[in-house]
Design a protein around this motif. Sequence first.
Motif, PDB file in Angstrom:
ATOM      1  N   ALA A  71      -9.483 -13.835  -3.989  1.00 36.56           N
ATOM      2  CA  ALA A  71      -9.582 -14.165  -2.566  1.00 36.56           C
ATOM      3  C   ALA A  71      -9.189 -12.956  -1.733  1.00 36.56           C
ATOM      4  N   PRO A  72      -9.848 -12.750  -0.582  1.00 41.39           N
ATOM      5  CA  PRO A  72      -9.476 -11.612   0.258  1.00 41.39           C
ATOM      6  C   PRO A  72      -8.069 -11.782   0.819  1.00 41.39           C
ATOM      7  N   LEU A  73      -7.341 -10.687   0.880  1.00 42.76           N
ATOM      8  CA  LEU A  73      -5.974 -10.719   1.396  1.00 42.76           C
ATOM      9  C   LEU A  73      -5.922 -10.435   2.887  1.00 42.76           C
ATOM     10  N   TYR A  74      -7.016  -9.936   3.433  1.00 44.30           N
ATOM     11  CA  TYR A  74      -7.075  -9.639   4.851  1.00 44.30           C
ATOM     12  C   TYR A  74      -8.529  -9.755   5.300  1.00 44.30           C
ATOM     13  N   VAL A  75      -8.717  -9.870   6.606  1.00 42.06           N
ATOM     14  CA  VAL A  75     -10.055  -9.989   7.173  1.00 42.06           C
ATOM     15  C   VAL A  75     -10.686  -8.612   7.195  1.00 42.06           C
ATOM     16  N   SER A  76     -11.867  -8.493   6.616  1.00 41.41           N
ATOM     17  CA  SER A  76     -12.617  -7.243   6.658  1.00 41.41           C
ATOM     18  C   SER A  76     -14.075  -7.535   6.356  1.00 41.41           C
ATOM     19  N   GLY A  77     -14.890  -6.542   6.569  1.00 40.31           N
ATOM     20  CA  GLY A  77     -16.290  -6.627   6.191  1.00 40.31           C
ATOM     21  C   GLY A  77     -16.439  -6.144   4.759  1.00 40.31           C
ATOM     22  N   PRO A  78     -17.648  -5.744   4.379  1.00 45.72           N
ATOM     23  CA  PRO A  78     -17.869  -5.269   3.009  1.00 45.72           C
ATOM     24  C   PRO A  78     -17.058  -4.018   2.692  1.00 45.72           C
ATOM     25  N   TYR A  79     -16.578  -3.935   1.472  1.00 49.84           N
ATOM     26  CA  TYR A  79     -15.894  -2.754   0.939  1.00 49.84           C
ATOM     27  C   TYR A  79     -14.634  -2.369   1.712  1.00 49.84           C
ATOM     28  N   GLY A  80     -13.935  -3.351   2.287  1.00 51.72           N
ATOM     29  CA  GLY A  80     -12.690  -3.072   3.000  1.00 51.72           C
ATOM     30  C   GLY A  80     -12.869  -2.400   4.341  1.00 51.72           C
ATOM     31  N   ARG A  81     -14.100  -2.427   4.862  1.00 52.08           N
ATOM     32  CA  ARG A  81     -14.400  -1.820   6.154  1.00 52.08           C
ATOM     33  C   ARG A  81     -14.768  -2.908   7.152  1.00 52.08           C
ATOM     34  N   ASP A  82     -14.685  -2.560   8.434  1.00 51.03           N
ATOM     35  CA  ASP A  82     -15.079  -3.508   9.463  1.00 51.03           C
ATOM     36  C   ASP A  82     -15.446  -2.751  10.738  1.00 51.03           C
ATOM     37  N   VAL A  83     -16.139  -3.431  11.624  1.00 52.41           N
ATOM     38  CA  VAL A  83     -16.591  -2.854  12.886  1.00 52.41           C
ATOM     39  C   VAL A  83     -15.552  -3.148  13.961  1.00 52.41           C
ATOM     40  N   GLY A  84     -15.138  -2.096  14.684  1.00 47.28           N
ATOM     41  CA  GLY A  84     -14.168  -2.298  15.742  1.00 47.28           C
ATOM     42  C   GLY A  84     -13.635  -0.994  16.273  1.00 47.28           C
ATOM     43  N   ALA A  85     -12.402  -1.052  16.782  1.00 49.99           N
ATOM     44  CA  ALA A  85     -11.750   0.113  17.368  1.00 49.99           C
ATOM     45  C   ALA A  85     -10.317   0.189  16.862  1.00 49.99           C
ATOM     46  N   THR A  86      -9.861   1.410  16.616  1.00 50.61           N
ATOM     47  CA  THR A  86      -8.490   1.636  16.164  1.00 50.61           C
ATOM     48  C   THR A  86      -7.857   2.753  16.987  1.00 50.61           C
ATOM     49  N   ILE A  87      -6.680   2.472  17.496  1.00 53.90           N
ATOM     50  CA  ILE A  87      -5.824   3.498  18.091  1.00 53.90           C
ATOM     51  C   ILE A  87      -4.805   3.844  17.013  1.00 53.90           C
ATOM     52  N   TRP A  88      -4.692   5.132  16.706  1.00 55.24           N
ATOM     53  CA  TRP A  88      -3.766   5.531  15.655  1.00 55.24           C
ATOM     54  C   TRP A  88      -3.188   6.896  15.962  1.00 55.24           C
ATOM     55  N   GLY A  89      -2.109   7.205  15.263  1.00 56.41           N
ATOM     56  CA  GLY A  89      -1.512   8.519  15.426  1.00 56.41           C
ATOM     57  C   GLY A  89      -0.516   8.820  14.341  1.00 56.41           C
ATOM     58  N   ASP A  90      -0.258  10.115  14.176  1.00 58.01           N
ATOM     59  CA  ASP A  90       0.819  10.514  13.285  1.00 58.01           C
ATOM     60  C   ASP A  90       1.744  11.471  14.024  1.00 58.01           C
ATOM     61  N   ILE A  91       3.012  11.347  13.693  1.00 53.40           N
ATOM     62  CA  ILE A  91       4.058  12.109  14.356  1.00 53.40           C
ATOM     63  C   ILE A  91       4.750  12.984  13.313  1.00 53.40           C
ATOM     64  N   GLU A  92       5.031  14.242  13.686  1.00 57.24           N
ATOM     65  CA  GLU A  92       5.681  15.199  12.788  1.00 57.24           C
ATOM     66  C   GLU A  92       4.895  15.373  11.488  1.00 57.24           C
ATOM     67  N   GLN A  93       3.601  15.686  11.603  1.00 53.47           N
ATOM     68  CA  GLN A  93       2.709  15.924  10.458  1.00 53.47           C
ATOM     69  C   GLN A  93       2.702  14.772   9.461  1.00 53.47           C
ATOM     70  N   GLY A  94       2.660  13.557   9.988  1.00 56.85           N
ATOM     71  CA  GLY A  94       2.527  12.388   9.137  1.00 56.85           C
ATOM     72  C   GLY A  94       3.818  11.805   8.611  1.00 56.85           C
ATOM     73  N   MET A  95       4.938  12.182   9.174  1.00 59.28           N
ATOM     74  CA  MET A  95       6.197  11.560   8.751  1.00 59.28           C
ATOM     75  C   MET A  95       6.263  10.107   9.228  1.00 59.28           C
ATOM     76  N   PHE A  96       5.630   9.822  10.363  1.00 63.28           N
ATOM     77  CA  PHE A  96       5.495   8.450  10.865  1.00 63.28           C
ATOM     78  C   PHE A  96       4.058   8.273  11.333  1.00 63.28           C
ATOM     79  N   LYS A  97       3.437   7.152  10.946  1.00 60.39           N
ATOM     80  CA  LYS A  97       2.058   6.856  11.382  1.00 60.39           C
ATOM     81  C   LYS A  97       1.978   5.418  11.875  1.00 60.39           C
TER      82      LYS A  97
END
Length: 168
Positions: free
Chosen positions: A46-72
Amino acid sequence: VLDLIAEFDFVDPFHIWVGDMVVPFDRSNLSGPWGLVTWNYTLDGAPLYVSGPYGRDVGATIWGDIEQGMFKYHLSVLHLDENGDRPAYTGRLTLNLLDGEPGYYNASTYYGDKNILALGVGVQYQADGSVVGTEVDDHVGFTGDLLAEYNLAGAGTLTGEVGYYHTS
């Protein structure tokens, strides 16, 4: 086409991606097809989260990393294709205590190139997104994961990974 993303990359702490992309819910999915040591993590398929095929989905993501990826962080509104489903809201936080993991993705192993102690948590919500038999309910998913990998200076690499998933 597996991923199709319009990227608006302003500075490392703030990016906006729109399109068909990897759902940023757990470490395994964010490892994508290039950084995942293959294994199956569902007990019943059973799927553990909502997604489209292959763990991908259509939408928008705001993301960032701080201090070269120490926090994301990742904040997404997904499931925005034209099939009439309700949007799924996904969020993820990752804290790296040794070497950083810059960028949208991560890996499930660095084969000794980095010393990693990464703690991640993810949450997802979709109204009326859970269907069991004839019952429809809201989908709520939570994950927590830890990757520890340490290079033993010529004697190999010690790696351990653990994850917890809960859906309702």
